[in-house]
Design an enzyme around this catalytic site. Structure first.
Site, short mmCIF file in Angstrom:
data_model
loop_
_atom_site.label_atom_id
_atom_site.label_comp_id
_atom_site.label_asym_id
_atom_site.label_seq_id
_atom_site.Cartn_x
_atom_site.Cartn_y
_atom_site.Cartn_z
N TRP A 10 0.71 -0.83 0.12
CA TRP A 10 0.17 -0.26 -0.41
C TRP A 10 1.00 1.15 -0.18
O TRP A 10 0.54 2.26 -0.56
CB TRP A 10 -0.71 -0.35 1.39
CG TRP A 10 -1.53 -1.06 1.38
CD1 TRP A 10 -2.52 -1.42 0.38
CD2 TRP A 10 -2.89 -0.99 2.29
NE1 TRP A 10 -3.51 -2.41 0.70
CE2 TRP A 10 -3.76 -2.50 2.27
CE3 TRP A 10 -3.18 -0.74 3.21
CZ2 TRP A 10 -5.35 -2.59 2.22
CZ3 TRP A 10 -3.88 -1.13 4.32
CH2 TRP A 10 -4.94 -2.05 3.94
N LYS A 11 2.41 1.61 0.53
CA LYS A 11 2.86 2.61 0.26
C LYS A 11 2.50 3.77 1.09
O LYS A 11 1.58 3.01 2.18
CB LYS A 11 2.79 2.97 -1.52
CG LYS A 11 3.86 1.80 -2.10
CD LYS A 11 4.74 2.34 -3.23
CE LYS A 11 4.57 1.34 -3.53
NZ LYS A 11 5.13 1.13 -5.56
N GLU A 100 12.43 2.12 -3.63
CA GLU A 100 12.16 3.57 -2.78
C GLU A 100 12.91 3.52 -1.40
O GLU A 100 13.18 4.55 -1.18
CB GLU A 100 10.03 3.22 -3.21
CG GLU A 100 9.19 3.87 -4.04
CD GLU A 100 8.29 2.86 -4.51
OE1 GLU A 100 6.81 2.75 -2.77
OE2 GLU A 100 7.65 3.18 -4.92
N GLY A 237 2.17 -3.03 -6.58
CA GLY A 237 1.40 -1.78 -5.63
C GLY A 237 -0.10 -0.40 -5.71
O GLY A 237 -1.06 -1.46 -5.42
N GLY A 238 0.14 -0.24 -7.10
CA GLY A 238 -1.44 0.84 -7.73
C GLY A 238 -2.36 -0.10 -7.06
O GLY A 238 -3.76 0.23 -6.81
P1 PGA Z 1 3.39 -0.33 -8.87
O1 PGA Z 1 4.16 -1.03 -7.51
O2 PGA Z 1 2.03 -1.97 -8.78
O3 PGA Z 1 2.30 0.35 -8.54
O4 PGA Z 1 4.07 -0.40 -10.12
C1 PGA Z 1 4.96 -2.09 -7.38
C2 PGA Z 1 5.93 -2.10 -6.10
O5 PGA Z 1 6.74 -0.42 -6.06
O6 PGA Z 1 5.87 -2.88 -5.16
#
Ligand code: PGA
Length: 255
Positions: A10-11, A100, A237-238
């Protein structure tokens, strides 16, 4: 056979209420729609984990993960959270080495090796991320980059310790960009990762290692990616922020 895992990352998204509501939807959908032994992991911000841990405790096959921890066990590290602390609220997995964190927080291979030790010491499973940048891909340097990340971050482990590690190949150029690696590009790297693990720990451990793909994976491309022989799931992620999209990705492994 090795385990298939679909993990959501989810970041730094969703307030507490939104997070609890999304997680509850995921738990219900998994209960109703998932047939198979794929494991679902949701890696949420720290503030959500205690409540999600209680919800996950009653849900078969849904686990929670943290997105980072500090390498020390406890102490005067203002603002940090330890592996023992996340374990105490029911966390089973910890993402380590996400690009990140490497890029924005200066996390090096050596630091990540310490974090891996801290996570394993608590009996948690690291989801250890590796992957090349766009420049490294274009200069054809990506195999060397990935090998260095493995050697620096996890190859100090004993075979028994390494057996707890989940790897995630996340080409940096594909993260959040909508530019997914093609199934062939991803498979080529996943096969290389498995060979590299085999050379270090032997074929049996390499064969048991779950290697996830991450980088703009979504319901439309997940089935061709997961059909590759060395791709054992995804780090999403997204698309993990929408329960329906996330579940469609999880359900690729329905038998
Ligand atoms: P993303 O991110 O699916 O939004 O590209 C993947 C991740 O950073 O783990």
């Amino acid at each position: 056979m090795r385990k298939n895992i679909v993990a959501g990352n989810w970041k730094m998204n969703l307030n507490f209420e939104e997070g609890v509501s999304l997680f509850s939807e995921i738990v219900n959908m998994v209960k109703d729609e998932v047939i198979g032994d794929q494991e679902v992991v949701v890696c949420a911000p720290f503030i959500h984990l205690s409540t999600l841990g209680k919800l996950a405790a009653t849900a078969a096959n849904v686990h929670i993960g943290a997105q980072n921890v500090h390498q020390a066990e406890a102490g005067a590290y203002t603002g940090e959270v330890s592996a023992a602390q996340v374990k105490s609220v029911g966390v089973n997995y910890v993402i380590l080495g996400h690009s990140e964190r490497r890029a924005y927080f200066g996390e090096t291979d050596a630091l990540l090796a310490d974090k891996t030790n801290a996570v394993l010491k608590q009996g948690l499973r690291p989801i250890f991320c590796i992957g090349e940048t766009k420049e490294e891909r274009e200069s054809n340097n990506f195999f060397a980059v990935i090998k260095t990340q493995l050697e620096g971050g996890v190859f100090h482990l004993s075979a028994t310790e390494f057996a707890e590690v989940v790897l995630a190949y996340e080409p940096v150029w594909a993260i959040g960009t909508g530019l997914t690696a093609s199934p062939e590009q991803a498979q080529e790297v996943h096969a290389f990762i498995r060979e590299t693990v085999a050379a270090k720990y032997g074929a049996e451990i390499a064969d048991q290692t779950t290697i996830l793909y991450g980088g703009s994976a979504n319901p439309s491309n997940a089935s061709t990616l997961f059909a590759q022989p060395d791709i054992d799931g995804g780090l999403i992620g997204g698309a993990s922020l929408k329960s329906r999209d996330f579940l469609e990705i999880v359900k690729v492994f329905n038998k």
